[in-house]
Scaffold this motif. Sequence first.
Motif, PDB file in Angstrom:
ATOM      1  N   ASN A   1       0.844  -1.202   0.000  1.00  0.00           N
ATOM      2  CA  ASN A   1       0.000   0.000   0.000  1.00  0.00           C
ATOM      3  C   ASN A   1       0.869   1.238   0.000  1.00  0.00           C
ATOM      4  OD1 ASN A   1      -1.825   2.006   0.373  1.00  0.00           O
ATOM      5  ND2 ASN A   1      -2.968   0.956   1.974  1.00  0.00           N
ATOM      6  N   ALA A   2       0.879   1.982  -1.130  1.00  0.00           N
ATOM      7  CA  ALA A   2       1.803   3.096  -1.268  1.00  0.00           C
ATOM      8  C   ALA A   2       1.333   4.325  -0.510  1.00  0.00           C
ATOM      9  CB  ALA A   2       1.991   3.439  -2.746  1.00  0.00           C
ATOM     10  N   GLY A   3       0.017   4.487  -0.283  1.00  0.00           N
ATOM     11  CA  GLY A   3      -0.469   5.675   0.403  1.00  0.00           C
ATOM     12  C   GLY A   3      -0.583   6.847  -0.551  1.00  0.00           C
ATOM     13  N   VAL A   4       0.158   7.927  -0.257  1.00  0.00           N
ATOM     14  CA  VAL A   4       0.155   9.131  -1.082  1.00  0.00           C
ATOM     15  C   VAL A   4       1.526   9.262  -1.739  1.00  0.00           C
ATOM     16  CG1 VAL A   4      -0.114  11.626  -1.136  1.00  0.00           C
ATOM     17  CG2 VAL A   4      -1.497  10.256   0.445  1.00  0.00           C
ATOM     18  N   THR A   5       1.537   9.319  -3.057  1.00  0.00           N
ATOM     19  CA  THR A   5       2.786   9.385  -3.809  1.00  0.00           C
ATOM     20  C   THR A   5       2.842  10.672  -4.616  1.00  0.00           C
ATOM     21  OG1 THR A   5       2.785   6.973  -4.028  1.00  0.00           O
ATOM     22  CG2 THR A   5       4.232   8.204  -5.492  1.00  0.00           C
ATOM     23  N   GLN A   6       3.951  11.380  -4.510  1.00  0.00           N
ATOM     24  CA  GLN A   6       4.150  12.625  -5.248  1.00  0.00           C
ATOM     25  C   GLN A   6       5.275  12.469  -6.261  1.00  0.00           C
ATOM     26  OE1 GLN A   6       3.684  15.219  -1.195  1.00  0.00           O
ATOM     27  NE2 GLN A   6       4.417  16.324  -2.987  1.00  0.00           N
ATOM     28  N   THR A   7       5.082  13.007  -7.446  1.00  0.00           N
ATOM     29  CA  THR A   7       6.132  13.055  -8.446  1.00  0.00           C
ATOM     30  C   THR A   7       6.124  14.404  -9.145  1.00  0.00           C
ATOM     31  OG1 THR A   7       4.630  12.016 -10.049  1.00  0.00           O
ATOM     32  CG2 THR A   7       6.209  10.581  -8.925  1.00  0.00           C
ATOM     33  N   PRO A   8       7.303  14.993  -9.465  1.00  0.00           N
ATOM     34  CA  PRO A   8       8.623  14.491  -9.073  1.00  0.00           C
ATOM     35  C   PRO A   8       8.958  14.855  -7.638  1.00  0.00           C
ATOM     36  CG  PRO A   8       8.869  16.545 -10.241  1.00  0.00           C
ATOM     37  CD  PRO A   8       7.389  16.249 -10.245  1.00  0.00           C
ATOM     38  N   LYS A   9      10.043  14.316  -7.104  1.00  0.00           N
ATOM     39  CA  LYS A   9      10.489  14.632  -5.753  1.00  0.00           C
ATOM     40  C   LYS A   9      11.282  15.936  -5.742  1.00  0.00           C
ATOM     41  CE  LYS A   9       9.233  10.780  -3.579  1.00  0.00           C
ATOM     42  NZ  LYS A   9       8.352  10.246  -4.627  1.00  0.00           N
ATOM     43  N   PHE A  10      11.992  16.213  -6.798  1.00  0.00           N
ATOM     44  CA  PHE A  10      12.811  17.427  -6.924  1.00  0.00           C
ATOM     45  C   PHE A  10      12.656  17.995  -8.331  1.00  0.00           C
ATOM     46  CE2 PHE A  10      15.080  16.736  -3.002  1.00  0.00           C
ATOM     47  CZ  PHE A  10      15.130  15.367  -2.887  1.00  0.00           C
ATOM     48  N   ARG A  11      12.695  19.333  -8.414  1.00  0.00           N
ATOM     49  CA  ARG A  11      12.644  19.956  -9.731  1.00  0.00           C
ATOM     50  C   ARG A  11      13.229  21.348  -9.623  1.00  0.00           C
ATOM     51  NH1 ARG A  11       9.269  19.550 -14.453  1.00  0.00           N
ATOM     52  NH2 ARG A  11      10.456  20.742 -16.008  1.00  0.00           N
ATOM     53  N   VAL A  12      14.014  21.706 -10.640  1.00  0.00           N
ATOM     54  CA  VAL A  12      14.542  23.063 -10.739  1.00  0.00           C
ATOM     55  C   VAL A  12      13.961  23.686 -11.996  1.00  0.00           C
ATOM     56  CG1 VAL A  12      16.599  24.502 -10.939  1.00  0.00           C
ATOM     57  CG2 VAL A  12      16.665  22.432  -9.536  1.00  0.00           C
ATOM     58  N   LEU A  13      13.390  24.856 -11.849  1.00  0.00           N
ATOM     59  CA  LEU A  13      12.778  25.560 -12.975  1.00  0.00           C
ATOM     60  C   LEU A  13      13.417  26.933 -13.141  1.00  0.00           C
ATOM     61  CD1 LEU A  13       8.917  25.094 -12.462  1.00  0.00           C
ATOM     62  CD2 LEU A  13      10.333  23.991 -14.191  1.00  0.00           C
ATOM     63  N   LYS A  14      13.311  27.454 -14.335  1.00  0.00           N
ATOM     64  CA  LYS A  14      13.671  28.848 -14.564  1.00  0.00           C
ATOM     65  C   LYS A  14      12.401  29.690 -14.484  1.00  0.00           C
ATOM     66  CE  LYS A  14      17.660  27.865 -17.501  1.00  0.00           C
ATOM     67  NZ  LYS A  14      18.274  28.059 -18.853  1.00  0.00           N
ATOM     68  N   THR A  15      12.572  30.935 -14.105  1.00  0.00           N
ATOM     69  CA  THR A  15      11.421  31.830 -14.028  1.00  0.00           C
ATOM     70  C   THR A  15      10.668  31.832 -15.360  1.00  0.00           C
ATOM     71  OG1 THR A  15      12.499  33.252 -12.396  1.00  0.00           O
ATOM     72  CG2 THR A  15      10.732  34.224 -13.686  1.00  0.00           C
ATOM     73  N   GLY A  16       9.340  31.686 -15.259  1.00  0.00           N
ATOM     74  CA  GLY A  16       8.506  31.706 -16.448  1.00  0.00           C
ATOM     75  C   GLY A  16       8.172  30.330 -17.007  1.00  0.00           C
ATOM     76  N   GLN A  17       8.919  29.303 -16.584  1.00  0.00           N
ATOM     77  CA  GLN A  17       8.623  27.966 -17.062  1.00  0.00           C
ATOM     78  C   GLN A  17       7.382  27.422 -16.364  1.00  0.00           C
ATOM     79  OE1 GLN A  17      12.445  25.880 -16.428  1.00  0.00           O
ATOM     80  NE2 GLN A  17      12.644  25.769 -18.661  1.00  0.00           N
ATOM     81  N   SER A  18       6.815  26.399 -16.949  1.00  0.00           N
ATOM     82  CA  SER A  18       5.633  25.766 -16.359  1.00  0.00           C
ATOM     83  C   SER A  18       5.954  24.334 -15.969  1.00  0.00           C
ATOM     84  CB  SER A  18       4.469  25.785 -17.352  1.00  0.00           C
ATOM     85  OG  SER A  18       4.790  25.008 -18.496  1.00  0.00           O
ATOM     86  N   MET A  19       5.167  23.820 -15.045  1.00  0.00           N
ATOM     87  CA  MET A  19       5.333  22.424 -14.650  1.00  0.00           C
ATOM     88  C   MET A  19       4.088  21.946 -13.919  1.00  0.00           C
ATOM     89  SD  MET A  19       7.549  21.882 -11.219  1.00  0.00           S
ATOM     90  CE  MET A  19       6.995  20.191 -11.305  1.00  0.00           C
ATOM     91  N   THR A  20       3.993  20.640 -13.792  1.00  0.00           N
ATOM     92  CA  THR A  20       2.882  20.024 -13.072  1.00  0.00           C
ATOM     93  C   THR A  20       3.414  19.028 -12.056  1.00  0.00           C
ATOM     94  OG1 THR A  20       1.415  20.230 -14.985  1.00  0.00           O
ATOM     95  CG2 THR A  20       0.784  18.656 -13.280  1.00  0.00           C
ATOM     96  N   LEU A  21       2.902  19.133 -10.838  1.00  0.00           N
ATOM     97  CA  LEU A  21       3.188  18.147  -9.797  1.00  0.00           C
ATOM     98  C   LEU A  21       2.004  17.187  -9.735  1.00  0.00           C
ATOM     99  CD1 LEU A  21       4.505  20.422  -6.891  1.00  0.00           C
ATOM    100  CD2 LEU A  21       5.852  19.032  -8.458  1.00  0.00           C
ATOM    101  N   LEU A  22       2.333  15.903  -9.674  1.00  0.00           N
ATOM    102  CA  LEU A  22       1.300  14.877  -9.643  1.00  0.00           C
ATOM    103  C   LEU A  22       1.225  14.252  -8.259  1.00  0.00           C
ATOM    104  CD1 LEU A  22      -0.742  12.853 -10.860  1.00  0.00           C
ATOM    105  CD2 LEU A  22       1.230  11.455 -11.537  1.00  0.00           C
ATOM    106  N   CYS A  23       0.017  14.106  -7.773  1.00  0.00           N
ATOM    107  CA  CYS A  23      -0.231  13.421  -6.511  1.00  0.00           C
ATOM    108  C   CYS A  23      -1.184  12.263  -6.788  1.00  0.00           C
ATOM    109  CB  CYS A  23      -0.844  14.368  -5.496  1.00  0.00           C
ATOM    110  SG  CYS A  23      -1.284  13.570  -3.925  1.00  0.00           S
ATOM    111  N   ALA A  24      -0.822  11.080  -6.300  1.00  0.00           N
ATOM    112  CA  ALA A  24      -1.663   9.907  -6.467  1.00  0.00           C
ATOM    113  C   ALA A  24      -1.854   9.230  -5.111  1.00  0.00           C
ATOM    114  CB  ALA A  24      -1.031   8.933  -7.457  1.00  0.00           C
ATOM    115  N   GLN A  25      -3.113   8.865  -4.818  1.00  0.00           N
ATOM    116  CA  GLN A  25      -3.390   8.131  -3.568  1.00  0.00           C
ATOM    117  C   GLN A  25      -4.188   6.875  -3.895  1.00  0.00           C
ATOM    118  OE1 GLN A  25      -6.667   7.906  -2.108  1.00  0.00           O
ATOM    119  NE2 GLN A  25      -7.779   9.487  -3.262  1.00  0.00           N
TER     120      GLN A  25
END
Lengths: 114, 114
Positions: A1-25
């Motif tokens: 049973n994994a519980g709550v999983t987040q991806t990615p664990k680490f990320r470096v972005l430049k100002t103005g870039q976009s990204m998405t954090l995923l959460c799965a339970q």
Amino acid sequence: NAGVTQTPKFRVLKTGQSMTLLCAQDMNHEYMYWYRQDPGMGLRLIHYSVGEGTTAKGEVPDGYNVSRLKKQNFLLGLESAAPSQTSVYFCASRIGVRTTGELFFGEGSRLTVL
Amino acid sequence: DQQVKQNSPSLSVQEGRISILNCDYTNSMFDYFLWYKKYPAEGPTFLISISSIKDKNEDGRFTVFLNKSAKHLSLHIVPSQPGDSAVYFCAASASGAGSYQLTFGKGTKLSVIP
């Protein structure tokens, strides 16, 4: 049973870039949340969802968008990242049936915006 | 306006002694209170909770006391162990329709000295 999983664990972005954090339970929880933790500020609620297809704003929603297309997933998006969004992000879930239910947290995603 | 306050950012205690972490709240609608423990690079984990119909709840070495008239709660750890060194967050919620959120304090960093 994994519980709550987040991806990615680490990320470096430049100002103005976009990204998405995923959460799965995998606990079939109704409620899901995104928090950010900053030094000296504790845990602040960004957005939350009380069920599939629903989202609501928390304490610090500006600059973020969320989606809950499937019950088990809660996505946090940054359309145009800013250095002020450098933080550790935590996803959490809760059963939802009992309003006194505890939150279960993921391990966190550390985001740095340069 | 901070509804849940943890006024001590840090606390140092000798191993074997009692640790007392304090929390104050301002919202009289809060009727359920939780303590979470957080280690570095991990998500917060639930520790103990108390309903407003009680004034004490005990779980092993951990006891939470609630003083509703003073809007104050405290977490006692006896005896303190080095593994208890972590950040402790106090959280509160209000039951009833529309109450989906937990409000967190800023946290208290506990250091247990061997």
